[in-house]
Design an enzyme around this catalytic site. Structure first.
Site: not given
Ligand code: RIB
Length: 290
Positions: A10, A42, A136, A205, A208, A233, A235, A239
């Site tokens: 993505n 990721n 995904e 997972t 914290a 962050d 995000t 992964d």
């Molecule tokens: O797990 C994070 C990811 O979820 C992001 O990078 C986004 O692209 C979604 O796929």
């Protein structure tokens, strides 16, 4: 050995906001950035940064050349990354001041993988390799069956969570990786506790609170503490954990040590902005002192 990752690629459009938007609210972003993301990309980058040989099986569109280049730059083999006419997948990501996020994904090319793609890619896989997929892309079950048939360790990272998708993978998966919310959702939907699932290793997972490893064959579970950090962050932290875990297991590390290192890699990632682009290399993780 090789880690085969069937997964999404993505373009992440990331907006930093003072707080996550409420319904009907208009917010001005303090910052915008575009980066490489997708749970598949990721994980593939994390596994490569951890030192594994990684093959990414996926797809991008005509707009995705920069993502392919970046993946290759991080050491991921893109031989099996198809390029078609469909636009690449993308994600719109809001990150608040505490590093928490909201993510909306558009599947695009990730959901249009050709039926033969997994067969062609996995023709080169050998027993003992690792196969991982997430929710995904299309072709998850088909590819997992091929991998299983060839003697690979099959891993399913159950995100974004969908109970039907998890059920579909239960017969093929040797390892399930999911977060605490997903584990609770799965138990509520199936009426089966994680330790009773027909999967050898279940990794939960818990942010914290760290990580729980359930070894269903031994009937044992073990908790691992999280590394405390100030989040910038979150995000891609999960992964990062999964990619590191699989790479280090693939390299021969025992599960407990692999979980420790993967947890540390995820914690370090959380101190940085971005997804794939923020995943630390193994020497950074090993040398990291709080
Ligand atoms: O797990 C994070 C990811 O979820 C992001 O990078 C986004 O692209 C979604 O796929």
């Amino acid at each position: 050995m090789t880690v085969w990752c069937l997964g999404s690629v993505n373009a992440d459009h990331v907006y930093r906001l003072p707080h996550l938007p409420a319904p009907g609210e208009t917010l001005a972003a303090a910052q915008y950035a575009r980066g490489l993301g997708g749970k598949g990309a990721n994980m593939a980058v994390a596994a490569a940064r951890a030192g594994a040989r990684v093959e990414l099986v996926g797809a991008i569109g005509p707009d995705g050349g920069w993502m392919k280049q970046r993946l290759a730059g991080y050491g991921v083999s893109v031989t099996h990354l198809a390029e078609g006419g469909m636009p690449s997948g993308h994600a719109v990501i809001y990150v608040d001041a505490a590093g928490e996020n909201q993510i909306v994904i558009f599947g695009g090319a990730n959901r249009a993988l050709e039926a033969g793609q997994a067969t062609t890619a996995l023709a080169n896989a050998v027993p003992g390799d690792t196969f991982v997929c997430q929710n995904e892309t299309n072709l998850q079950r088909e590819a997992a069956e091929i991998a299983k048939g060839k003697g690979l360790r099959v891993v399913y990272a159950a995100a974004p969570f969908d109970v039907a998708a998890v059920r579909d993978m239960l017969g093929a998966a040797d390892m399930l990786v999911l977060n605490a919310v997903e584990a609770a959702q799965l138990e509520a939907a199936t009426g089966t506790a994680p330790e009773a699932l027909p999967v050898a290793d279940i990794i939960v997972t818990r942010g914290a609170e760290g990580v729980r490893w359930i070894d269903t064959k031994a009937g044992q579970s073990r908790d691992f503490p999280a590394t405390p950090v100030t989040a910038v962050d979150t995000t891609g932290a999960g992964d990062t954990f999964t990619g590191y875990l699989l790479a280090t297991l693939d390299g021969g590390m025992a599960m407990a040590e692999a979980i420790d290192l993967a947890g540390k890699a995820a914690a370090l990632k959380v101190t940085r902005q971005g997804a794939a682009d923020a995943i630390p290399a193994r020497d950074e993780v090993v040398g990291w002192r709080l």
